[in-house]
Write a protein that holds these residues in place. Structure first.
Motif, PDB file in Angstrom:
ATOM      1  N   TYR A  39       0.376  -1.150  -0.524  1.00  0.00           N
ATOM      2  CA  TYR A  39       0.047   0.045   0.063  1.00  0.00           C
ATOM      3  C   TYR A  39       0.710   1.522  -0.184  1.00  0.00           C
ATOM      4  O   TYR A  39       1.058   1.914   1.194  1.00  0.00           O
ATOM      5  CB  TYR A  39      -0.487   0.173   1.292  1.00  0.00           C
ATOM      6  CG  TYR A  39      -2.272  -0.965   1.402  1.00  0.00           C
ATOM      7  CD1 TYR A  39      -3.299  -0.573   0.230  1.00  0.00           C
ATOM      8  CD2 TYR A  39      -1.626  -2.047   1.939  1.00  0.00           C
ATOM      9  CE1 TYR A  39      -4.435  -2.072   0.404  1.00  0.00           C
ATOM     10  CE2 TYR A  39      -3.261  -2.977   1.520  1.00  0.00           C
ATOM     11  CZ  TYR A  39      -3.608  -2.734   0.718  1.00  0.00           C
ATOM     12  OH  TYR A  39      -5.152  -3.413   0.988  1.00  0.00           O
ATOM     13  N   ARG A  41       0.376   3.858  -0.212  1.00  0.00           N
ATOM     14  CA  ARG A  41      -0.556   5.023   0.803  1.00  0.00           C
ATOM     15  C   ARG A  41       0.188   5.543   2.269  1.00  0.00           C
ATOM     16  O   ARG A  41       0.093   6.284   2.915  1.00  0.00           O
ATOM     17  CB  ARG A  41      -2.065   5.306   0.188  1.00  0.00           C
ATOM     18  CG  ARG A  41      -2.726   6.340  -0.846  1.00  0.00           C
ATOM     19  CD  ARG A  41      -4.398   5.833  -0.529  1.00  0.00           C
ATOM     20  NE  ARG A  41      -4.397   6.181  -1.911  1.00  0.00           N
ATOM     21  CZ  ARG A  41      -5.454   5.983  -2.602  1.00  0.00           C
ATOM     22  NH1 ARG A  41      -6.006   4.380  -1.956  1.00  0.00           N
ATOM     23  NH2 ARG A  41      -6.366   5.908  -3.720  1.00  0.00           N
ATOM     24  N   PHE A  42       0.741   3.935   2.602  1.00  0.00           N
ATOM     25  CA  PHE A  42       1.166   3.691   4.034  1.00  0.00           C
ATOM     26  C   PHE A  42       2.348   4.879   4.206  1.00  0.00           C
ATOM     27  O   PHE A  42       2.478   5.247   5.349  1.00  0.00           O
ATOM     28  CB  PHE A  42       1.318   2.859   3.742  1.00  0.00           C
ATOM     29  CG  PHE A  42       1.805   2.109   5.228  1.00  0.00           C
ATOM     30  CD1 PHE A  42       1.090   2.431   6.743  1.00  0.00           C
ATOM     31  CD2 PHE A  42       3.227   2.258   5.259  1.00  0.00           C
ATOM     32  CE1 PHE A  42       1.734   1.914   7.987  1.00  0.00           C
ATOM     33  CE2 PHE A  42       3.823   1.116   6.810  1.00  0.00           C
ATOM     34  CZ  PHE A  42       2.973   1.795   8.131  1.00  0.00           C
ATOM     35  N   THR A  44       2.511   7.839   4.188  1.00  0.00           N
ATOM     36  CA  THR A  44       2.383   9.133   2.945  1.00  0.00           C
ATOM     37  C   THR A  44       1.985  10.125   4.525  1.00  0.00           C
ATOM     38  O   THR A  44       2.185   9.375   5.527  1.00  0.00           O
ATOM     39  CB  THR A  44       0.673   9.187   2.507  1.00  0.00           C
ATOM     40  OG1 THR A  44      -0.440   8.715   2.940  1.00  0.00           O
ATOM     41  CG2 THR A  44       0.601   8.922   1.241  1.00  0.00           C
ATOM     42  N   ASN A  47      -0.897   9.403   6.333  1.00  0.00           N
ATOM     43  CA  ASN A  47      -1.215   8.721   7.351  1.00  0.00           C
ATOM     44  C   ASN A  47      -0.022   8.919   8.816  1.00  0.00           C
ATOM     45  O   ASN A  47      -0.402   8.361   9.378  1.00  0.00           O
ATOM     46  CB  ASN A  47      -0.762   7.011   6.017  1.00  0.00           C
ATOM     47  CG  ASN A  47      -1.091   6.249   6.897  1.00  0.00           C
ATOM     48  OD1 ASN A  47      -2.336   5.541   7.521  1.00  0.00           O
ATOM     49  ND2 ASN A  47      -0.424   4.937   7.266  1.00  0.00           N
ATOM     50  N   ASN A  50      -1.747   9.920  10.718  1.00  0.00           N
ATOM     51  CA  ASN A  50      -3.142   9.166  11.318  1.00  0.00           C
ATOM     52  C   ASN A  50      -2.763   8.919  12.519  1.00  0.00           C
ATOM     53  O   ASN A  50      -3.286   8.496  13.626  1.00  0.00           O
ATOM     54  CB  ASN A  50      -3.586   8.595  10.258  1.00  0.00           C
ATOM     55  CG  ASN A  50      -4.947   9.054   9.568  1.00  0.00           C
ATOM     56  OD1 ASN A  50      -5.239  10.442  10.047  1.00  0.00           O
ATOM     57  ND2 ASN A  50      -4.642   8.481   8.860  1.00  0.00           N
ATOM     58  N   GLN A  54      -3.708   8.106  16.233  1.00  0.00           N
ATOM     59  CA  GLN A  54      -4.260   7.256  16.577  1.00  0.00           C
ATOM     60  C   GLN A  54      -3.542   6.148  17.975  1.00  0.00           C
ATOM     61  O   GLN A  54      -3.901   5.746  19.317  1.00  0.00           O
ATOM     62  CB  GLN A  54      -4.201   5.608  16.138  1.00  0.00           C
ATOM     63  CG  GLN A  54      -5.304   6.213  15.090  1.00  0.00           C
ATOM     64  CD  GLN A  54      -4.804   5.292  13.804  1.00  0.00           C
ATOM     65  OE1 GLN A  54      -4.075   4.648  13.424  1.00  0.00           O
ATOM     66  NE2 GLN A  54      -5.982   5.457  12.484  1.00  0.00           N
ATOM     67  N   SER A 285      -1.097  -1.792  14.343  1.00  0.00           N
ATOM     68  CA  SER A 285      -2.960  -1.890  14.151  1.00  0.00           C
ATOM     69  C   SER A 285      -2.703  -1.070  13.376  1.00  0.00           C
ATOM     70  O   SER A 285      -3.691  -1.688  12.358  1.00  0.00           O
ATOM     71  CB  SER A 285      -2.849  -0.555  15.150  1.00  0.00           C
ATOM     72  OG  SER A 285      -2.556  -1.596  16.672  1.00  0.00           O
ATOM     73  N   ASN A 286      -2.221   0.079  12.537  1.00  0.00           N
ATOM     74  CA  ASN A 286      -2.187   0.895  11.364  1.00  0.00           C
ATOM     75  C   ASN A 286      -2.277  -0.668  10.531  1.00  0.00           C
ATOM     76  O   ASN A 286      -3.474  -0.141   9.355  1.00  0.00           O
ATOM     77  CB  ASN A 286      -1.426   2.200  11.486  1.00  0.00           C
ATOM     78  CG  ASN A 286      -1.553   2.781  10.435  1.00  0.00           C
ATOM     79  OD1 ASN A 286      -1.264   2.406   9.078  1.00  0.00           O
ATOM     80  ND2 ASN A 286      -2.529   3.837   9.772  1.00  0.00           N
ATOM     81  N   ASN A 289      -4.251  -2.319   9.734  1.00  0.00           N
ATOM     82  CA  ASN A 289      -6.217  -2.486   9.382  1.00  0.00           C
ATOM     83  C   ASN A 289      -5.805  -1.895   7.162  1.00  0.00           C
ATOM     84  O   ASN A 289      -6.747  -2.295   7.203  1.00  0.00           O
ATOM     85  CB  ASN A 289      -6.765  -1.251   9.980  1.00  0.00           C
ATOM     86  CG  ASN A 289      -6.957  -1.133  11.193  1.00  0.00           C
ATOM     87  OD1 ASN A 289      -7.848  -2.173  11.579  1.00  0.00           O
ATOM     88  ND2 ASN A 289      -6.809   0.189  12.063  1.00  0.00           N
ATOM     89  N   LEU A 290      -4.567  -1.258   7.579  1.00  0.00           N
ATOM     90  CA  LEU A 290      -4.203  -1.341   6.224  1.00  0.00           C
ATOM     91  C   LEU A 290      -4.424  -2.757   5.126  1.00  0.00           C
ATOM     92  O   LEU A 290      -4.816  -3.056   4.224  1.00  0.00           O
ATOM     93  CB  LEU A 290      -3.512  -0.013   5.746  1.00  0.00           C
ATOM     94  CG  LEU A 290      -3.775   1.393   5.973  1.00  0.00           C
ATOM     95  CD1 LEU A 290      -2.080   2.031   5.870  1.00  0.00           C
ATOM     96  CD2 LEU A 290      -4.797   1.430   5.342  1.00  0.00           C
ATOM     97  N   LEU A 291      -4.012  -3.636   5.892  1.00  0.00           N
ATOM     98  CA  LEU A 291      -4.250  -4.507   5.346  1.00  0.00           C
ATOM     99  C   LEU A 291      -5.359  -5.504   4.665  1.00  0.00           C
ATOM    100  O   LEU A 291      -5.629  -6.411   4.496  1.00  0.00           O
ATOM    101  CB  LEU A 291      -2.875  -5.533   5.663  1.00  0.00           C
ATOM    102  CG  LEU A 291      -1.706  -5.380   5.222  1.00  0.00           C
ATOM    103  CD1 LEU A 291      -0.762  -6.079   6.525  1.00  0.00           C
ATOM    104  CD2 LEU A 291      -1.098  -5.153   4.075  1.00  0.00           C
ATOM    105  N   GLY A 292      -6.682  -4.735   5.705  1.00  0.00           N
ATOM    106  CA  GLY A 292      -8.150  -5.251   5.751  1.00  0.00           C
ATOM    107  C   GLY A 292      -7.833  -6.656   6.360  1.00  0.00           C
ATOM    108  O   GLY A 292      -9.393  -7.163   6.587  1.00  0.00           O
TER     109      GLY A 292
END
Lengths: 324, 334, 318
Positions: A39, A41-42, A44, A47, A50, A54, A285-286, A289-292
């Motif tokens: 990903y 976008r990780f 960026t 993120n 974020n 978090q 955790s992030n 979450n990104l890996l779904g």
């Protein structure tokens, strides 16, 4: 023979040393690169912000917990304390006094911490006593959080400063400031050094004339104050207060400390350890979450990482001891 | 009898006196408290957790502690219902008991061989087990409507609830093992003073591992019985198991610092909790205030216990200052 | 000795509690209510309304915390039966765990009603009455609102309630039932929010936005509190208005968001109505109007509350 052996393994050893001393960080870097490839976008700025947003509330809580762990105790009540403080803060903030809504609950949290510390110090307790006592406190504080506003979910209707402290990068600033201040207190003041002394060996500390009860009191008061800060940040971040908001946060905070390398036996560790632990757990955790990954497999991974971090630490120490 | 002896007798049996008071008061005030059916209810309420409490007593006397039992109980109920549905009941029982023992072995290995702090090791295990069960079931409870098993889980034998018979069995075994066997004596020794235990040649690693294996076994038995009783498996079952059980053990008077305690104490401790919960419900105390009362009692009892624990050994050790210092200098493994 | 003193004080406390309890008027019928999610914010108004409705009908209502645990609830119900209550209201922690409890209730012959969450299918035919919402229908209403808002080609994310709970499972089921009729609508991701916690919802939404960027056109949440947390992430990313949303609950939180335009609509699930229906249901059973096995359903209303009809439904939530 020993002298001859030294230069030969020193280069290899040095690399192994660097790797093993920071094993958990290297594992995290590995994870970050894998997720970044999957990903893009990780990696960026958005993120990154974020992640900071978090981890900050848990980070503050872990920071307070570190004081208690350093002195060889544990505090299971910080989660329900956070719920209680959140409800108090929103009640006052919605009444229009926003500065008071920030300061008053934090002071109240400090006072509750002082009471807990007083009980632990009074009975000369350590891990075992603090475990049960703060579990009792958890039950009492959680019930009080439900009682004071009848168990209702509260929206933040205030519009001033109270709503801004939890937004954007502000919680992260608070968290980093706390880490810097606490690390300074721990390493640069006699209070910090004595705190570590009391944590590593309370009996020796008492024999050498340290007033150990004072340090137990202060450790719990600091933990209370800082979890009060977390309790004020949380409702400001999500713009609402839930009387059960802090449930299980205490375990997350302990996990972060332990992963970073704060010892459960007291006297060993620092706020840098806590910072590392909070970041590792937050990034983990992030990424998950990104890996779904849903929250359940995430639990397995977290448990595994906690055991792994501790096992690495133990292996590392044993290796160093063998080499003297 | 000297005055000091009487005072010691009172201190040692404080929990019985403590239990007698609410019992007398509740008998006088809450109608229907002292009836056979209500006493049966109280015993049913403490039976399943009680089985785990006796294993936890052994473990706390041995100086160790296990957070993962609460997750293990849920996992066992899931395993039992799922396998009983797909294969059959005997296989399900076998798998569950083996699972409990394996989890105990892993915990024991982490604590005794890898030297991971028991709190951290079992915290990790707790998360992994819960995550495993939730992933496996996707958070959904499993139903298993089997009338025969349900009748066993809720039934009586000679007027005694079946699960209470298991509870009494666990009590008698624990009582016997701790009192009359070499294993029991060595558990006390390992929990009382690790260094001395090692010096006299006790295989401490073996005993530490066994503590967790016993806990795993007891939890799996309780889990199977709970699944039968409720005809279902749910990861959330037993969420408060660890804390309720530790509370019962400590209220009974077993010391959290290890080396002191007994099965009898835990029996009374669990009974105290049972009477308290039953009494609070019978008196219709509002739910939030029930939590305040329970939490406060825990704090008070542990504080007082800690103070008494400090006083008793000091008065026993009268062989002079030097010995006292020697003993206090030895590390205590909490 | 201090321990003795402490425990004497405890006992005095217990007795004084009783003194308060016994001072109330007799005559009234007594009903016992075990609420599995006593501490959830949703249940605060539910409990309050149940108490009020009970008082109106001269009923003495005792509410206890079922701690989301069927084992605890079974113990509570057994004790309550032994105490001789006239009726029991049972809010199940989960369907599977209700089997033994429903059987116990049936065997005892006591009047009882189930509220909020349904019992296991194996015993569903034996119950007298259920008071609660149709969660599948609520999901369908939200699904139709979604199609109405974004058309037949769109990308959707969902934030669901705690996994394994009846509302989370069935609201999603109803929603997907409608969505699956439109092949152009894609559900990008659907994740459970542990404990219906707004803070967790916020974190998951932040990560959704990182993962999918501005692909997300629609958000379905199982609760207004969850939406409220997610909205903080949407606002911080500057996507307010770009992501359309439908929630469930229509409580004060949801109504405020509808008025401010952050939320298109919310499907009503009225805690007050449910509390009232629960007590009315158990009264009907105590009066003999409903018998075991009748399977009556006192259904909560589930209209879609939007800006157009918000005035009509405001205050029904909490």
């Amino acid at each position: 023979m020993e002298v001859a052996a030294r230069p030969k393994d020193s280069i290899k050893n040095r690399i192994v040393d660097i790797l093993s001393n920071n094993a958990i960080l290297f594992l995290m870097l590995l994870l970050v690169s894998v997720v970044a490839i999957l990903y893009p976008r990780f990696l960026t700025l958005a993120n990154f912000n974020n992640i900071l947003n978090q981890i900050s509330v848990i980070g503050c809580l872990a920071c307070g917990m570190t004081f208690v762990l350093l002195i060889g105790c544990i505090d299971l009540s910080v989660g329900s304390m956070m719920s209680l403080i959140g409800i108090m803060a929103v009640t006052v903030a919605n009444g229009g006094r926003e500065w008071l809504a920030i300061i008053l609950p934090i002071l109240a949290a400090g006072a509750i911490g002082l009471i807990k510390g007083g009980i632990i110090a009074g009975v000369n307790g350590r891990l075992g006593e603090s475990f049960i006592t703060t579990y009792g406190a958890q039950s009492v504080l959680a019930a009080l959080a439900l009682i004071i506003q009848g168990g209702l979910f509260m929206m933040v209707t205030a519009t001033g400063i109270f709503t801004r402290i939890g937004k954007g990068a502000n919680p992260a600033y608070v968290f980093f400031a706390l880490i810097v201040i606490c690390q300074f207190i721990l390493t640069k003041t006699s209070f910090g050094r004595k705190l570590l002394f009391v944590g590593s060996n309370p009996k020796a500390a008492r024999l050498s004339g340290v007033n150990i009860k004072f340090y137990f009191l202060m450790a719990f008061m600091m933990c209370g104050l800082i979890s009060g800060i977390a309790g004020v940040l949380l409702p400001s971040r999500v713009m609402s207060a839930n009387p059960t908001a802090g449930t299980n946060y205490e375990l997350e905070a302990i996990a972060a400390c332990v992963v970073g390398g704060v010892s459960m036996k007291g006297g060993s560790g620092s706020f840098v350890n806590t910072l590392i632990g909070v970041i590792v757990i937050g990034v983990l955790s992030n990424s998950m979450n990104l890996l779904g990954l849903s929250s359940y497999p995430q639990m397995i991974v977290k448990g595994f990482v906690i055991a792994l971090a501790f096992a690495l630490d133990v292996v590392n120490k044993r290796r160093q001891m063998q080499r003297g | 009898m000297k005055r000091a002896d009487i005072s010691r007798l009172v201190k040692d049996n404080i929990i019985i006196i403590a239990l007698a008071l609410p019992v007398i008061l509740l008998t006088m005030t809450a109608s229907g408290f002292m009836t056979v059916s209500n006493i049966k209810n109280i015993f049913i309420q403490i039976s399943l957790y009680g089985i785990v409490a006796f294993a936890m007593t052994i473990s706390i006397i041995g100086g160790e502690f296990d957070l993962s039992v609460s997750s293990l109980l849920g996992v066992v109920t899931i395993l039992f219902t799922d396998i009983a549905k797909r294969v059959n009941v005997p296989v399900a029982i076998l798998v569950c008991v083996s699972a409990g023992i394996v989890v105990g072995l892993i915990n024991g290995f982490m604590v005794s061989k890898l030297k991971i702090n028991a709190f951290v090791a079992t915290l990790a295990m707790m998360l992994m087990l819960k995550g495993f069960a939730l992933t496996y079931t996707n958070g959904r409870p499993i139903n298993f409507p089997n009338p025969a098993l349900n009748a066993f889980g809720n039934g009586d034998f000679l007027g005694m609830p079946n699960i209470t018979l298991f509870f009494l069995g666990a009590f008698l075994i624990t009582w016997y093992v701790l009192r009359n066997t070499k294993f029991g004596r060595n558990v006390y020794a390992a929990g009382g003073n690790l260094v001395v235990a090692k010096m006299v040649g006790i295989n401490v690693d073996f005993y530490k591992t066994m503590l967790f294996v016993i806990l795993g076994f007891a939890t799996s038995v309780a889990g199977v019985l709970m699944a039968m009783r409720l005809s279902s498996g749910n990861t959330l079952f037993g969420g408060d198991l660890t804390m309720s059980v530790v509370a019962g053990v400590v209220i009974g008077g077993t010391s959290l610092s290890g080396g002191r305690g007994s099965a009898v104490k835990t029996f009374w401790g669990m009974l105290f909790i049972g009477v308290l919960f039953n009494g609070l419900q019978r008196l219709a105390v509002q739910a939030n205030w029930q939590d305040v009362i329970k939490g406060s009692i825990l704090i008070v009892v542990v504080s007082v216990d800690a103070i008494l624990a400090q006083k008793i050994p000091l008065s026993q050790i009268t062989t002079g200052r030097k010995r006292k210092e020697q003993i206090s200098a030895l590390p205590r493994d909490v | 000795m201090k321990k003795l003193l402490a425990l004497i004080l405890t006992s005095i406390l217990i007795v004084s509690c009783f003194a308060v309890a016994s001072a109330e008027a007799p005559a009234a019928r007594k009903v016992f209510f075990t609420n599995a999610f006593f501490t959830a914010p949703f249940c605060a108004p539910l409990n309050a309304q149940a108490m009020a409705t009970a008082a109106e009908n001269n009923i003495e209502l005792t509410i206890v915390d079922g701690q989301a645990d069927a084992s605890v609830q079974l113990d509570q119900i057994k004790t309550a039966i032994d105490q001789g209550y006239d009726g029991i209201i049972y809010f199940p922690a989960d369907a599977a765990g209700s089997i033994t409890i429903v059987n116990t209730l049936n065997e005892s012959g006591i009047a009882y009603a189930i509220i909020d969450s349904k019992v296991d299918a194996s015993v569903a035919e034996t119950i007298p009455v259920f008071a609660g919402p149709d969660n599948v229908e609520m999901g369908r209403v939200a699904g139709r609102a979604c199609v109405e808002q974004i058309g037949e080609n769109a990308k959707v994310v969902c934030l669901m309630g705690s996994a394994g709970t009846d509302p989370a499972t069935n609201r999603q089921k109803g929603f997907e039932e409608i969505i699956s009729q439109y092949p152009g609508i894609e559900i990008l991701a659907a994740q459970n929010v542990d404990g219906w916690d707004p803070a967790i919802a916020m974190s998951i939404m932040q990560d959704y936005i990182t993962r999918f960027g501005d692909e997300i056109e629609f958000l379905f949440t199982h609760d207004d509190g969850i939406f409220q947390g997610a909205q903080q992430a949407i606002a911080a990313a500057g996507l307010t208005g770009k992501i359309k949303a439908v929630s469930t609950g229509a409580n004060n939180v949801g109504v405020a968001a509808i008025k401010s335009g952050e939320l298109y609509g919310s499907v009503l699930h009225s805690a007050k109505e449910e509390g009232q229906l629960g007590v009315e249901a158990v009264i009907a059973v105590m009066d003999g109007e409903i018998k075991n096995g009748d399977q009556e359903w006192f259904k909560c209303m589930s209209p879609l509350v939007t800006l157009e009809n918000v005035a009509e439904w405001e205050g029904w939530g909490w």
